[in-house]
Design a protein around this motif. Structure first.
Motif, PDB file in Angstrom:
ATOM      1  N   ALA A  16       0.836  -1.201   0.000  1.00 59.24           N
ATOM      2  CA  ALA A  16       0.000   0.000   0.000  1.00 59.24           C
ATOM      3  C   ALA A  16       0.872   1.252   0.000  1.00 59.24           C
ATOM      4  O   ALA A  16       0.597   2.227  -0.724  1.00 59.24           O
ATOM      5  CB  ALA A  16      -0.934  -0.003   1.214  1.00 59.24           C
ATOM      6  N   SER A  17       1.936   1.249   0.804  1.00 62.33           N
ATOM      7  CA  SER A  17       2.860   2.388   0.841  1.00 62.33           C
ATOM      8  C   SER A  17       3.560   2.554  -0.497  1.00 62.33           C
ATOM      9  O   SER A  17       3.741   3.677  -0.989  1.00 62.33           O
ATOM     10  CB  SER A  17       3.899   2.183   1.952  1.00 62.33           C
ATOM     11  N   LEU A  18       3.941   1.420  -1.105  1.00 64.17           N
ATOM     12  CA  LEU A  18       4.615   1.467  -2.399  1.00 64.17           C
ATOM     13  C   LEU A  18       3.705   2.057  -3.472  1.00 64.17           C
ATOM     14  O   LEU A  18       4.152   2.849  -4.318  1.00 64.17           O
ATOM     15  CB  LEU A  18       5.067   0.059  -2.802  1.00 64.17           C
ATOM     16  N   ILE A  19       2.421   1.707  -3.432  1.00 68.72           N
ATOM     17  CA  ILE A  19       1.475   2.250  -4.414  1.00 68.72           C
ATOM     18  C   ILE A  19       1.367   3.762  -4.278  1.00 68.72           C
ATOM     19  O   ILE A  19       1.369   4.498  -5.271  1.00 68.72           O
ATOM     20  CB  ILE A  19       0.090   1.592  -4.244  1.00 68.72           C
ATOM     21  N   VAL A  20       1.297   4.246  -3.027  1.00 67.72           N
ATOM     22  CA  VAL A  20       1.190   5.695  -2.799  1.00 67.72           C
ATOM     23  C   VAL A  20       2.418   6.421  -3.346  1.00 67.72           C
ATOM     24  O   VAL A  20       2.294   7.424  -4.057  1.00 67.72           O
ATOM     25  CB  VAL A  20       1.017   6.008  -1.295  1.00 67.72           C
ATOM     26  N   VAL A  21       3.619   5.911  -3.030  1.00 72.74           N
ATOM     27  CA  VAL A  21       4.822   6.608  -3.490  1.00 72.74           C
ATOM     28  C   VAL A  21       5.022   6.458  -4.997  1.00 72.74           C
ATOM     29  O   VAL A  21       5.601   7.336  -5.639  1.00 72.74           O
ATOM     30  CB  VAL A  21       6.090   6.148  -2.714  1.00 72.74           C
ATOM     31  N   PHE A  46      11.314  14.937  -7.691  1.00 74.67           N
ATOM     32  CA  PHE A  46      11.163  13.583  -8.224  1.00 74.67           C
ATOM     33  C   PHE A  46      12.169  12.627  -7.597  1.00 74.67           C
ATOM     34  O   PHE A  46      11.826  11.488  -7.238  1.00 74.67           O
ATOM     35  CB  PHE A  46      11.338  13.597  -9.744  1.00 74.67           C
ATOM     36  N   LEU A  47      13.420  13.057  -7.445  1.00 68.43           N
ATOM     37  CA  LEU A  47      14.453  12.182  -6.882  1.00 68.43           C
ATOM     38  C   LEU A  47      14.154  11.825  -5.427  1.00 68.43           C
ATOM     39  O   LEU A  47      14.418  10.699  -4.987  1.00 68.43           O
ATOM     40  CB  LEU A  47      15.820  12.853  -6.997  1.00 68.43           C
ATOM     41  N   VAL A  48      13.613  12.771  -4.674  1.00 68.13           N
ATOM     42  CA  VAL A  48      13.218  12.484  -3.291  1.00 68.13           C
ATOM     43  C   VAL A  48      12.237  11.312  -3.260  1.00 68.13           C
ATOM     44  O   VAL A  48      12.396  10.345  -2.509  1.00 68.13           O
ATOM     45  CB  VAL A  48      12.593  13.736  -2.630  1.00 68.13           C
ATOM     46  N   ILE A  49      11.212  11.399  -4.100  1.00 63.32           N
ATOM     47  CA  ILE A  49      10.181  10.360  -4.113  1.00 63.32           C
ATOM     48  C   ILE A  49      10.713   9.074  -4.740  1.00 63.32           C
ATOM     49  O   ILE A  49      10.356   7.965  -4.322  1.00 63.32           O
ATOM     50  CB  ILE A  49       8.936  10.866  -4.856  1.00 63.32           C
ATOM     51  N   PHE A  50      11.586   9.206  -5.732  1.00 61.62           N
ATOM     52  CA  PHE A  50      12.154   8.033  -6.395  1.00 61.62           C
ATOM     53  C   PHE A  50      12.851   7.116  -5.397  1.00 61.62           C
ATOM     54  O   PHE A  50      12.709   5.880  -5.457  1.00 61.62           O
ATOM     55  CB  PHE A  50      13.140   8.476  -7.477  1.00 61.62           C
ATOM     56  N   PHE A  51      13.606   7.690  -4.465  1.00 63.39           N
ATOM     57  CA  PHE A  51      14.320   6.848  -3.503  1.00 63.39           C
ATOM     58  C   PHE A  51      13.398   6.293  -2.429  1.00 63.39           C
ATOM     59  O   PHE A  51      13.718   5.267  -1.806  1.00 63.39           O
ATOM     60  CB  PHE A  51      15.498   7.618  -2.907  1.00 63.39           C
ATOM     61  N   LEU A  52      12.238   6.926  -2.218  1.00 64.63           N
ATOM     62  CA  LEU A  52      11.221   6.300  -1.375  1.00 64.63           C
ATOM     63  C   LEU A  52      10.642   5.076  -2.075  1.00 64.63           C
ATOM     64  O   LEU A  52      10.397   4.046  -1.442  1.00 64.63           O
ATOM     65  CB  LEU A  52      10.102   7.296  -1.066  1.00 64.63           C
ATOM     66  N   VAL A  53      10.412   5.197  -3.374  1.00 64.64           N
ATOM     67  CA  VAL A  53       9.947   4.047  -4.155  1.00 64.64           C
ATOM     68  C   VAL A  53      10.958   2.905  -4.035  1.00 64.64           C
ATOM     69  O   VAL A  53      10.585   1.743  -3.810  1.00 64.64           O
ATOM     70  CB  VAL A  53       9.748   4.432  -5.637  1.00 64.64           C
ATOM     71  N   GLY A  54      12.250   3.237  -4.182  1.00 66.52           N
ATOM     72  CA  GLY A  54      13.281   2.219  -4.063  1.00 66.52           C
ATOM     73  C   GLY A  54      13.276   1.533  -2.711  1.00 66.52           C
ATOM     74  O   GLY A  54      13.415   0.305  -2.619  1.00 66.52           O
ATOM     75  N   THR A  55      13.080   2.311  -1.652  1.00 68.44           N
ATOM     76  CA  THR A  55      13.053   1.748  -0.299  1.00 68.44           C
ATOM     77  C   THR A  55      11.944   0.719  -0.149  1.00 68.44           C
ATOM     78  O   THR A  55      12.169  -0.409   0.312  1.00 68.44           O
ATOM     79  CB  THR A  55      12.855   2.866   0.737  1.00 68.44           C
ATOM     80  N   TYR A  56      10.732   1.086  -0.548  1.00 70.74           N
ATOM     81  CA  TYR A  56       9.599   0.182  -0.372  1.00 70.74           C
ATOM     82  C   TYR A  56       9.634  -0.981  -1.356  1.00 70.74           C
ATOM     83  O   TYR A  56       9.169  -2.082  -1.032  1.00 70.74           O
ATOM     84  CB  TYR A  56       8.280   0.955  -0.492  1.00 70.74           C
ATOM     85  N   ALA A  57      10.192  -0.767  -2.530  1.00 68.72           N
ATOM     86  CA  ALA A  57      10.335  -1.873  -3.482  1.00 68.72           C
ATOM     87  C   ALA A  57      11.287  -2.937  -2.914  1.00 68.72           C
ATOM     88  O   ALA A  57      11.032  -4.145  -3.042  1.00 68.72           O
ATOM     89  CB  ALA A  57      10.847  -1.352  -4.816  1.00 68.72           C
ATOM     90  N   ILE A  58      12.358  -2.491  -2.283  1.00 65.27           N
ATOM     91  CA  ILE A  58      13.317  -3.428  -1.690  1.00 65.27           C
ATOM     92  C   ILE A  58      12.678  -4.177  -0.527  1.00 65.27           C
ATOM     93  O   ILE A  58      12.840  -5.396  -0.383  1.00 65.27           O
ATOM     94  CB  ILE A  58      14.583  -2.682  -1.230  1.00 65.27           C
ATOM     95  N   LEU A  59      11.928  -3.470   0.330  1.00 60.69           N
ATOM     96  CA  LEU A  59      11.263  -4.124   1.462  1.00 60.69           C
ATOM     97  C   LEU A  59      10.233  -5.139   0.978  1.00 60.69           C
ATOM     98  O   LEU A  59      10.113  -6.234   1.545  1.00 60.69           O
ATOM     99  CB  LEU A  59      10.589  -3.079   2.351  1.00 60.69           C
ATOM    100  N   ALA A  60       9.493  -4.772  -0.073  1.00 61.85           N
ATOM    101  CA  ALA A  60       8.497  -5.700  -0.610  1.00 61.85           C
ATOM    102  C   ALA A  60       9.170  -6.962  -1.154  1.00 61.85           C
ATOM    103  O   ALA A  60       8.700  -8.084  -0.920  1.00 61.85           O
ATOM    104  CB  ALA A  60       7.681  -5.012  -1.706  1.00 61.85           C
ATOM    105  N   ALA A  61      10.261  -6.792  -1.888  1.00 66.29           N
ATOM    106  CA  ALA A  61      10.988  -7.945  -2.423  1.00 66.29           C
ATOM    107  C   ALA A  61      11.537  -8.812  -1.297  1.00 66.29           C
ATOM    108  O   ALA A  61      11.490 -10.046  -1.364  1.00 66.29           O
ATOM    109  CB  ALA A  61      12.125  -7.459  -3.327  1.00 66.29           C
ATOM    110  N   MET A  62      12.042  -8.175  -0.235  1.00 64.82           N
ATOM    111  CA  MET A  62      12.595  -8.911   0.901  1.00 64.82           C
ATOM    112  C   MET A  62      11.536  -9.781   1.556  1.00 64.82           C
ATOM    113  O   MET A  62      11.750 -10.972   1.818  1.00 64.82           O
ATOM    114  CB  MET A  62      13.179  -7.926   1.921  1.00 64.82           C
ATOM    115  N   ILE A  63      10.371  -9.192   1.809  1.00 64.61           N
ATOM    116  CA  ILE A  63       9.313  -9.938   2.484  1.00 64.61           C
ATOM    117  C   ILE A  63       8.767 -11.053   1.588  1.00 64.61           C
ATOM    118  O   ILE A  63       8.419 -12.134   2.059  1.00 64.61           O
ATOM    119  CB  ILE A  63       8.190  -8.981   2.928  1.00 64.61           C
TER     120      ILE A  63
END
Length: 241
Positions: A16-21, A46-63
């Motif tokens: 859900a967080s990943l979808i928002v970002v 854009f770069l600020v939000i881009f690295f938030l996307v990266g953070t949540y994408a990595i967490l989603a892949a980890m889980i």
């Protein structure tokens, strides 16, 4: 067995967080394409939000990919990636504030922020190993507690990058606004503050592991408020190229 089969709520909070970002990233990406002025400001946004996307994408892949009883060796690559993304998020957030002209700073101050970020990344990647990080369980999932040198250095930078600079920037910008623009920015600021608290909680997982689901939910609420606030600000903002 995958995390997603055992802890669908954890995974749902992250998705859900990943979808928002992702929505915010798509909207922010259109700004430097369609606008003719303040390109630096729009690209940094854009770069600020881009690295938030990266953070949540990595967490989603980890889980999704790792077993519930993951080891430090298995968790480490994901944590290095996620912490690096958060560090770069904070770095570009500071320069976003500088580009808005709400905070004036000489060039040497900006170089100090660059050096501080690079040195933190060096400390993160050099000192974080499977033998210096600790696996912590919240009863369902395994999380990684980073070495104390990384946590302490990161906390010092986080106070400056994620609290002090954004607060000064937001205060100066909001104090000059009124109506829907001011309300939207205030809501976005509250959301950003909640997300930052959640991020700090995840960094301190050694102490707060039993509350990780609540921390993920707090991060989602913060991002949702930020999205709502920015949408209100955009609607109230005078149209200009």
């Amino acid at each position: 067995m995958m995390y997603i089969l055992e802890t669908p709520i954890h995974f749902a909070m992250i998705i859900a967080s990943l979808i928002v970002v992702l929505i915010l990233a798509l909207l922010s990406f259109s700004s430097p394409i369609t606008k003719e002025k303040n390109l630096e400001y729009h690209w940094l946004s854009f770069l600020v939000i881009f690295f938030l996307v990266g953070t949540y994408a990595i967490l989603a892949a980890m889980i999704y990919l790792l077993p519930a009883a993951a080891t430090a060796d298995q968790l480490l690559p994901y944590y290095l990636g996620a912490w690096s993304c958060v560090a770069l998020y904070g770095f570009f957030l500071v320069f976003f504030a500088f580009s808005s002209k709400s905070i004036s700073a000489p060039a040497w101050i900006k170089y100090l922020f660059l050096l501080a970020t690079l040195s933190f990344l060096a400390v993160l990647w050099f000192f974080t190993t499977p033998t210096t990080a600790f696996v912590v369980s919240d009863g369902l999932l395994s999380w990684l507690a980073m070495p104390w040198i990384v946590v302490i250095y990161g906390a010092i930078l986080a106070v400056l990058y994620l609290f002090i600079i954004p607060f000064i920037h937001s205060y100066r910008v909001i104090s000059q606004q009124e109506g829907g623009m001011k309300t939207g920015n205030l809501i976005a600021l509250v959301g950003l503050l909640l997300w930052t608290i959640a991020a700090m909680g995840m960094a301190l997982v050694f102490f707060v592991a039993p509350f990780m689901l609540g921390i993920l939910a707090l991060g989602f609420v913060g991002l949702l408020l930020t999205f709502i606030g920015l949408m209100m600000f955009t609607r109230a903002k005078p149209k200009s190229k």
